[in-house]
Write an enzyme that holds these catalytic residues in place. Structure first.
Site, PDB file in Angstrom:
ATOM      1  N   ASP A 193       5.833   4.316  -6.888  1.00 37.89           N
ATOM      2  CA  ASP A 193       6.240   3.084  -6.200  1.00 37.89           C
ATOM      3  C   ASP A 193       5.124   2.540  -5.316  1.00 37.89           C
ATOM      4  O   ASP A 193       4.246   3.285  -4.875  1.00 37.89           O
ATOM      5  CB  ASP A 193       7.472   3.343  -5.330  1.00 37.89           C
ATOM      6  CG  ASP A 193       8.755   3.446  -6.134  1.00 37.89           C
ATOM      7  OD1 ASP A 193       8.674   3.456  -7.377  1.00 37.89           O
ATOM      8  OD2 ASP A 193       9.835   3.543  -5.524  1.00 37.89           O
ATOM      9  N   ASP A 194       5.229   1.227  -5.049  1.00 39.95           N
ATOM     10  CA  ASP A 194       4.509   0.513  -3.974  1.00 39.95           C
ATOM     11  C   ASP A 194       3.105   0.054  -4.331  1.00 39.95           C
ATOM     12  O   ASP A 194       2.498  -0.707  -3.584  1.00 39.95           O
ATOM     13  CB  ASP A 194       4.439   1.338  -2.691  1.00 39.95           C
ATOM     14  CG  ASP A 194       5.802   1.688  -2.139  1.00 39.95           C
ATOM     15  OD1 ASP A 194       6.804   1.174  -2.661  1.00 39.95           O
ATOM     16  OD2 ASP A 194       5.872   2.491  -1.185  1.00 39.95           O
ATOM     17  N   HIS A 212       9.051  -3.866  -8.442  1.00 36.51           N
ATOM     18  CA  HIS A 212       9.469  -3.317  -7.144  1.00 36.51           C
ATOM     19  C   HIS A 212       9.517  -4.442  -6.095  1.00 36.51           C
ATOM     20  O   HIS A 212       9.127  -4.233  -4.932  1.00 36.51           O
ATOM     21  CB  HIS A 212       8.495  -2.215  -6.725  1.00 36.51           C
ATOM     22  CG  HIS A 212       9.043  -1.234  -5.728  1.00 36.51           C
ATOM     23  ND1 HIS A 212      10.284  -0.637  -5.856  1.00 36.51           N
ATOM     24  CD2 HIS A 212       8.511  -0.724  -4.585  1.00 36.51           C
ATOM     25  CE1 HIS A 212      10.477   0.191  -4.847  1.00 36.51           C
ATOM     26  NE2 HIS A 212       9.434   0.149  -4.040  1.00 36.51           N
ATOM     27  N   HIS A 221       7.639  -5.864  -0.341  1.00 37.89           N
ATOM     28  CA  HIS A 221       8.423  -4.646  -0.174  1.00 37.89           C
ATOM     29  C   HIS A 221       9.474  -4.844   0.924  1.00 37.89           C
ATOM     30  O   HIS A 221       9.400  -4.252   2.000  1.00 37.89           O
ATOM     31  CB  HIS A 221       7.506  -3.473   0.160  1.00 37.89           C
ATOM     32  CG  HIS A 221       8.106  -2.131  -0.080  1.00 37.89           C
ATOM     33  ND1 HIS A 221       8.917  -1.497   0.840  1.00 37.89           N
ATOM     34  CD2 HIS A 221       8.046  -1.296  -1.158  1.00 37.89           C
ATOM     35  CE1 HIS A 221       9.303  -0.325   0.355  1.00 37.89           C
ATOM     36  NE2 HIS A 221       8.791  -0.175  -0.853  1.00 37.89           N
ATOM     37  N   HIS A 269       4.598   8.141  -4.803  1.00 39.67           N
ATOM     38  CA  HIS A 269       3.991   6.906  -4.296  1.00 39.67           C
ATOM     39  C   HIS A 269       2.483   6.935  -4.520  1.00 39.67           C
ATOM     40  O   HIS A 269       1.830   7.946  -4.228  1.00 39.67           O
ATOM     41  CB  HIS A 269       4.298   6.739  -2.806  1.00 39.67           C
ATOM     42  CG  HIS A 269       5.765   6.547  -2.525  1.00 39.67           C
ATOM     43  ND1 HIS A 269       6.650   7.613  -2.483  1.00 39.67           N
ATOM     44  CD2 HIS A 269       6.499   5.426  -2.301  1.00 39.67           C
ATOM     45  CE1 HIS A 269       7.865   7.150  -2.241  1.00 39.67           C
ATOM     46  NE2 HIS A 269       7.807   5.844  -2.129  1.00 39.67           N
TER      47      HIS A 269
END
Length: 468
Positions: free
Chosen positions: A45-46, A96, A100, A189
């Site tokens: 993620d991210d 995603h 965020h 991550h």
């Protein structure tokens, strides 16, 4: 003012809290765990991140592993060459959000716009639209189910807190190794620039993942994209349905008997059971219970013991304030087990056997759960007194007081619900139905995790009996 507060409460409940609970607890419209003989899905993620994502890709390439990257749109726009590389090297790209932000704090139209914006961006870079979506922090609102259209929501089976640098590579590795099993969806991550994360935390992830990829290769596991994990899971479900259909008249007869027993439950009891199941789900969320074992018969949490000093085996004493691992039976499974059991003895034996199967998993959890190194004993409260000693438990009277009285009431209710002849049992044996604390000292519990011991079960000479 009161009306405004109530309107706000109902809005938050139906817009935010309930969708999150439904997706998490019941798996509605989301994918969290696969069914695979050898596959594990790594998800990141991210990102993309200019420093750490290329290093992740280099590592995956050396091991011939595939993964899924849920990218933040604004990061993808900054580093399109990394997004292109992810796609070219055979990994899966997912969305995603463009920024965020939590979906609870955005209007439905804003969430949809962010998803569409990120999808368009990925298509311009790779020529292909993404098919998978993971909301930040895994949190949905009620309109997401309709807004996502063709996208499959993907959550995770295991997360490890790798966004925090202080966890360190060694502890992160131990946590990941504990969950290294086929069907797992790992949440990791590749970027530490989001709110609440540490900038250089992905360095720990790289270090731990290097060892995990080696461990997986030794065990014959494959690291696959989420697309393959979902595909093999659907195939496994179809095969399972075919096997269930082919079991024959004996299996159908068993199901019919269980269905008949369930249908014989009166409407009031059905309502009570439904409310009981709902309360359990809320209890799991409120007290952050963790499932343990593949069968998910048990859940646990780590908390502090509050009670009188108890002298345990190995010259240990449990004192108020010491950490304990508190075990809870999954009530849905308990209810199903009660429906399938013809007698109280049969039910008790099944429960003891399930506890025995789960003890090695509970012992291994001590190495990965927060404060697991401080846990002094395994703790539970049950009406089943004998038989547990053969597994290594010691039994103690509950201290007199409000907790003991409430526990007595609750467990009598439990017997009425799940016991084959619950009402009659409570009426006829009311004086002997007293809950007791079942406690296993830490070192005794750890013996269950020792695979080298030919006989891990202590005190096997004791017969399995029940006080139910």
């Amino acid at each position: 003012m009161e009306i405004i507060l109530w309107i706000g409460f109902y809005f938050l409940t139906f817009y935010a809290f309930l969708p999150a609970l439904v997706s998490r607890i019941f798996g509605f419209r989301v994918f969290t765990k696969g069914r695979s003989d050898s596959g594990i899905a790594l998800t990141f993620d991210d990102g993309p991140d200019p420093e750490y994502t290329p290093k992740m890709l280099d590592l995956l390439k050396r091991h011939g592993a595939k993964a899924t990257f849920f990218v933040v749109g604004e990061n993808a726009e900054k580093y399109p060459e990394i997004v292109a590389r992810i796609h070219e090297e055979g990994h899966i790209l997912g969305i995603h959000n463009y920024v965020h932000h939590m979906n609870w704090f955005m209007r439905p139209s804003t969430v949809k716009r962010q998803i569409d914006q990120t999808s368009d961006l990925i298509k311009r870079i790779t020529g292909t639209r993404p098919l998978y979506y993971r909301p930040p922090w895994g949190i949905l609102n009620v309109f997401d189910y309709a807004n996502l259209g063709y996208l499959q929501i993907v959550l995770w089976t295991s997360l490890f807190g790798d966004w925090r640098k202080k966890i360190g590579p060694d502890k992160l590795y131990r946590r990941m190794k504990q969950k290294l099993k086929p069907g797992q969806v790992f949440l990791l991550h590749d970027c530490g620039s989001t709110f609440g994360a540490d900038r250089d935390a992905p360095a720990n992830t790289l270090s731990a993942l290097t060892k995990i990829l080696d461990d997986g290769k030794e065990k014959g596991y494959r690291f696959i994209g989420i697309d393959e994990m979902i595909a093999v899971t659907e195939q496994a479900k179809k095969k399972n349905k075919s096997r269930q259909a082919a079991k024959g008249s004996e299996a159908r007869g068993q199901e019919e008997r269980v269905a008949e027993r369930k249908s014989s439950i009166g409407p009031i009891k059905k309502i009570v059971v439904s409310l009981w199941m709902l309360w359990e789900k809320l209890f799991h969320v409120l007290f952050k219970l963790r499932p343990v074992g593949d069968a998910h018969f048990f859940n646990y949490r780590v908390r502090r013991y509050s009670g009188p000093p108890l002298d345990l085996r190995n010259d240990r004493t449990l004192r108020s304030g010491d950490h304990i691992m508190e075990i809870h039976f999954e009530n849905q499974m308990l209810f199903e087990m009660g429906m399938k059991s013809k007698t109280s003895l049969q039910l008790a034996i099944r429960i003891i056997r399930e506890i025995e199967k789960t003890l090695p998993d509970l012992a291994r959890e001590l190495a990965v759960v927060p404060k697991g190194d401080q846990v002094k004993a395994l703790y539970g409260v049950s009406m089943i007194h004998r038989g547990s000693e053969g597994l290594g438990f010691e039994t103690f009277e509950l201290p007199k007081g409000l907790f003991a009285r409430l526990t007595n009431v609750y467990l009598r209710f439990l017997i009425r619900v799940i016991h084959p002849t619950g009402n009659q049992r409570v009426r006829e044996h009311s004086d002997t139905l007293n809950p007791r604390m079942l406690i296993m000292e830490r070192n005794t519990l750890l013996e269950w995790a020792d695979e080298s011991r030919p006989n891990r079960r202590p005190n096997r000479e004791r017969p399995v009996e029940s006080s139910l």
